[in-house]
Structure formats: structure tokens, C-alpha cells
Write an enzyme that holds these catalytic residues in place. Sequence first.
Site, PDB file in Angstrom:
ATOM      1  N   GLY A 180       0.747  -1.259   0.000  1.00 46.54           N
ATOM      2  CA  GLY A 180       0.000   0.000   0.000  1.00 46.54           C
ATOM      3  C   GLY A 180       0.772   1.301   0.000  1.00 46.54           C
ATOM      4  O   GLY A 180       0.140   2.358  -0.041  1.00 46.54           O
ATOM      5  N   GLY A 182       2.741   2.682  -2.323  1.00 47.37           N
ATOM      6  CA  GLY A 182       3.037   3.262  -3.626  1.00 47.37           C
ATOM      7  C   GLY A 182       2.165   4.468  -3.943  1.00 47.37           C
ATOM      8  O   GLY A 182       1.022   4.591  -3.484  1.00 47.37           O
ATOM      9  N   CYS A 185      -0.999   3.381  -5.720  1.00 49.69           N
ATOM     10  CA  CYS A 185      -1.656   2.227  -5.103  1.00 49.69           C
ATOM     11  C   CYS A 185      -2.769   2.710  -4.183  1.00 49.69           C
ATOM     12  O   CYS A 185      -2.578   3.645  -3.404  1.00 49.69           O
ATOM     13  CB  CYS A 185      -0.643   1.407  -4.312  1.00 49.69           C
ATOM     14  SG  CYS A 185      -1.356  -0.028  -3.456  1.00 49.69           S
TER      15      CYS A 185
END
Length: 346
Positions: A180, A182, A185
Site C-alpha cells: 500500500g 506506492g 496504489c
Amino acid sequence: MRIENEIKLDFKDVLIRPKRSTLNTRSVVDISRDFTFRHVDYPYRGFPVIAANMDTVGTFEMALALAKHNLATALHKHYEAEQYVAFFKKLPDDATVFYSLGIGEHDETKFKKVMDALGKRLRFVCVDVANGYTEKFVDFVHKTRRRYPHIVLMAGNVVTGEMTEELILSGADIVKVGIGPGSVCTTRKMTGVGYPQLSAIIECADAAHGLEGHICADGGCATVGDIAKAFGGGADFVMLGGMLAGHDESNGGIVERDGEQFMSFYGMSSRTAMDKYSGGIASYRAAEGKEVLIPYRGPVTYTAQDILGGVRSACTYVGARRLRELSKRTTFIRVTQQLNEVFGKS
């Protein structure tokens, strides 16, 4: 239900404290690393930053450009088998390039075809899924190690020490860490699942190094300083997506808006990616990524030079003559502010 009360940290929560140094110039710092791996006696030497296996980052063109700076690339998994074979056959021997695959039947069939054609020319492999906690994924890692004992195998993603150990014992040489963090993301938003990236790096590195394994910090680096923090926290490799997107080598089309140039960048679990490669979003799931336009940045070589220079400078601030010394020389201090942005963001 239970609650862990121990504080977990992200890159934005800390700075690296400077220390006395006998280094008078950045130029004396050796930022290359030498690794041998738990499961295969194959040497690695280079600057251990890896371009992410996203289709606007992990391209053939990116791999060739970054190899000139001793950086690695994880290719995205959407080329045809014949394209991979042709590329790896002409790749310089000293380049570090990972073939990436998922755990589906199509991925496995294509990988076998590529391996049959290349044999030991293909040394680096990344088995990549969003959720590395499933029994199916662990079994796939174990099976891949058994079938191809010569490869350096990277597998992920996970964020906890016990699963890092499980993957290493199942055959992974490098465990990819991050759920999570990124920039494109949306897993944390859509599922509520994740782990602050710096704490994940510290805890997973401790688990991996105890078993002579390695980790790759995947996601969350917004600045070169974050890369230095990842290495300082114990990461052996650092994977970058957004920081390497938007370049000539990204293979994304240029879009003009109000006289400025942009390129598309999107997560591989986004609606854009699933429409492109899977015929849309399956009825049983939701998109866990987004698409954004980022400023066009020109050739990636300038960004690579910024990364190399910034990490060298971080080493001089703490007296680390070699990159491998950075984690031993790092003391993190918790902060409430990273930057002074009174005159805007830089």
C-alpha cells in the site's frame, strides 16, 4: 480483534541524524553492493535500486538505460515470450534484469517457454503478487525454487517478519516488502490493509538477515532522501515506481495540457491496467490503483544521477564510506516536519 500499541513509522516520520565523518567528498563513497544469496551461489554487484515491474517503468528501454548506471530493472510481465527471449539474448552479461511473473497458469506457461529458450542466461526472477500471505503463493515460490535452482528469486509482497522468514525458507533469496505505500496504489484506501513502510523495512530486514536472506523495499519513496532512509533501515534493495516514471524510456504517450507535457502513470491493479490486460475489472474484485498524469521528465539518466548523488551525500553525512555501512551508521530521529515549504513545494 487485537490492537498493537507500538508506534510504527513511515519515511515522513523520521530524519537521519548526522554524525562525525572523516569523508571530505562524496566522490570517495562506494555506493555499490556485493551480494551472494542464500539459495544460489551467484554474485551480484551494483547499486541496488530496481525499477519497478510496472508497464510504464519496467520496460526494455529502461533496463538498458539504467544498466549504464549499474541500476537494476524488474521487467513488467506483459511482453510476449518471444520478446523476452530476444531481449535477454542481447542483454549485457553484467546487467541485472529481473523477469517478472504472477502465479497464474498463463504466467507459468510463458515463463517455462522463456526459460526453455534461455536456460541459465536468465538469472534473476521476480514472483510478484499483491498479497504474499496466501498458501498458494508460498507453494508457488517453493515450486519455482525446486524447478529452477540456478535463479536468484525475489518474491513478495509482504510486510511482516514471520512471512519474510516463511518465504526465505520456501526458496526466496530476496523478499519484496511493501503493501500500500506506492504513489498510485489504493490498497489501503480500498481495503484498510497495510503497514508503515519504514517499520516494515526494519522488521523484515531483521528477519531476513537472520536467515542470510535479503529484502527489497518496494514503494513509498517520494524523494531521494527516502531511498537513503530505506537503506538506513536495513533494505538491501530499493524498488522505485513513480520516481522513475515519466521518462523517455517509460513508453508512455506524452499528453499536452496548457502548454505543458505530461505522461500517464498508473498502478498495475488500477482500472486502466485491468482494462488493458484483463478485459476489465472482474466482478469479484475492485480496482486497487489509480491513474495520474505526471510531468514529462526527459531521459532517465538525469534522474539516475540525482539518485546516485543523493545517496552518496547521505553516506557522507553519517560517515559511511560504503553503502553497506549506512544501516550501521544510521540513527533515525522522529520529527513532525520534513521540509520548509513556505515558498512552495520543490
